[in-house]
Design a protein around this motif. Structure first.
Motif: not given
Length: 558
Positions: A92, A120-121, A123, A128, A208, A232, A244, A246-248
């Motif tokens: 993604s 990034s994500s 998922n 998002i 997140a 990601n 996971s 949604d955002l990390q």
């Protein structure tokens, strides 16, 4: 068990010590540095386009590796006689940040991806949206009952943003501090690794997870943390990734300071508070996080490449030697207009060492145990190729004797020592010390244990499932070089991390002095030979986080 291992190899180690002079000049080594250089030069050439998974560069790389493994006389090591084992990835990329801000009492701070934040994500979603999510400061975000440490208390993270400090609570404290050495001291534990923090946030239902970036505590600068903003990769399919957030990602320290000041706090004071045993997570005032992001999502079919030499008498017992074939592909032009990030040392040179081990083993009768040679995909995306393998191994992990991983080798010449990464994990450490002594070398501790390198290479995917492992990584600390000593070794590490790591400057260099790298490769060759003809099984030490996992499968090794 270590006594059995050492007893079984001591005689041959003595013989090696008599027949191998210390590898100073490099001419006595069975490891051919010309071969290593040429392999790295080829893999790091522009033709291979930076070896990114799912690209034309992967196709060229996989074809080259199969050709080389075939020329070396290896057997295909994948399933059903194949050279490759498929790894399906979700890839993604955040393509548009329509909203990316944090607000308090209606006053918003807008953020720029790559400058203020790197998110990034994992998922696979094309949109998002996070609306007015409360921000919770979780300190170091550690839940460690065995250390009587819990940063979370009773707080509910569902639907919220978890804001973490990087590394462990005892990182950087003085010896007289109450939490000194409660974790690893200078040595990062898994609790300090960003991957653990993301996993813990997801387990607790956060939407997140952001880690405040600090260069010293992270082990690398913001330029590395934000080198691929918005991108990601995650292992796809059933039983793959843990759930996971949604955002990390990372929050730049300057932006983090603005966040907490807007909520009425001081970042330095929060760090101090988070290093107390009685700290518990709390909501940062009325701070709210908002994101409206567009993403492109694609499924990438990638490949691990595996070869093997089948054991003569105990083929079901496996020793694995590995490195990763991927690098960072094509990126934005640097100041010289270069777009290919070639990964010459990281990890084309490591794979060159693996091939030299294979060449030497094939030149002699097969060992009693099987030796597997693995070239992993997607290491730079989060150890994903090795993780996919570990989730569905071809060779049972219970009867995998050891994994030896080469990932970045020092190129500054012969050394008097070898750097121990991840001290206190397994009996392999004593065997390594004995093998190094036969080379005329000693073991030195990590010079930069705070960087958590034990958790940052592919061996860790196996280690976390209980397999005994060893990693040689040239940036774990400056080697005691024959010319220039530790000072010269430290200078090499600093230059590599500051100027070459994960960028266009990690190029093949005709001026490399690979005699020190050859020493390290030869070390793993000798250890493979000894374990390959041994009946002993290395055990994990009581200090290993993963000892219980290995002990649970002990019956498989009787």
């Amino acid at each position: 068990m270590i006594k059995a291992i050492l007893a079984s190899v001591s005689a041959s180690m003595v013989l090696m010590a008599c027949t191998h002079a210390p590898n100073i000049a490099g001419d006595a080594s069975p490891i051919n540095t010309v071969n290593m250089s040429e392999t790295a030069k080829t893999l790091a050439s522009d033709e291979f386009l930076g070896r990114a998974p799912g690209t034309e560069g992967e196709t060229l790389t996989v074809d080259y590796l199969i050709k080389r493994f075939t020329e070396l006389g290896l057997e295909p090591g994948g399933r059903d006689g194949a050279w490759t084992d498929p790894v399906t990835l979700n890839h993604s990329v955040i393509t548009e940040a329509r909203t990316l801000s944090v607000s308090q009492d209606g006053a918003a701070i807008d953020m720029v991806q790559g400058r203020d934040i790197e998110i990034s994500s994992a998922n696979p979603r094309d949109i998002i949206r996070i609306e007015d999510a409360p921000v919770v400061f979780v300190g170091f975000g550690v839940s460690a009952p065995e250390r009587e440490w819990d940063d979370f208390g009773t707080i509910d993270l569902k639907g919220k943003v978890a804001l973490f400090l990087v590394n462990d609570p005892d990182f950087g404290v003085t010896d007289d501090h109450p939490v000194s050495n409660v974790f690893g001291g200078r040595r990062m534990t898994y609790y300090g690794r960003w991957a653990y923090k993301f996993e813990e946030a997801a387990r607790r239902g956060a939407v997140a997870a952001l880690v405040v970036h600090e260069t010293k505590a992270a082990g690398y600068g913001w330029n590395v943390a934000a080198s691929s903003p918005g991108e990601n990769y995650a292992v796809a399919g059933k039983g793959s990734a843990k759930a996971s957030v949604d955002l990390q990602g990372w929050l730049h320290e300057d932006m983090a300071r603005q966040w907490v000041e807007r909520a009425g706090y001081d970042l330095g004071a929060l760090r101090t508070a988070a290093r107390q045993r009685d700290f518990t997570a709390f909501t940062l005032g009325d701070l709210r996080f908002n994101a409206d992001l567009a993403l492109t999502v694609e499924t990438v079919e990638s490949q691990n490449v595996l070869g093997k030499i089948t054991g003569a008498t105990r083929p079901d017992e496996t020793i694995m030697l590995s490195g990763h074939w991927d690098a960072y592909g094509v990126g934005e032009p640097d100041e010289r207009g270069r777009v290919v990030r070639p990964g010459a040392n990281d990890d084309a040179l490591g794979l060159a060492g693996i091939m030299e081990i294979a060449r030497n083993l094939k030149a002699a009768p097969p060992l009693e145990r099987t030796v597997v040679f693995a070239a992993w995909t997607a290491e730079e995306s989060g150890l994903l190729g090795s993780e996919a393998y570990a989730q569905d191994p071809i060779y049972p992990l219970e009867t995998t004797v050891a994994n030896f991983t080469l990932d970045i080798l020092q190129t500054a010449g012969p050394a008097r020592d070898v750097i121990q990464v991840g001290e206190g994990q397994s009996d392999l450490e004593e065997l390594m010390a004995m093998t190094a002594a036969a080379q005329g070398r000693v073991i030195s501790p990590e010079g930069l244990p705070e960087n958590g390198l034990f958790f940052r290479a592919d061996h860790f995917s196996l280690a976390r499932r209980g397999v005994p492992v060893l990693l040689i990584m040239g940036i774990a600390g400056g080697s005691d070089l024959e010319v220039g000593g530790r000072e010269a070794g430290d200078a090499w590490v600093k230059d590599y991390i500051d100027n070459r790591y994960h960028n266009q400057n990690d190029v093949w260099d005709a001026e490399w002095d690979l005699r020190g790298a050859a020493q390290d490769v030869e070390l793993f060759l000798d250890m493979t030979r000894e374990l390959g003809n041994s009946t002993a099984w290395p055990e994990l030490k009581p200090t290993s986080e993963f000892k219980g996992l290995r002990d649970a499968s002990a019956a498989s090794r009787k």
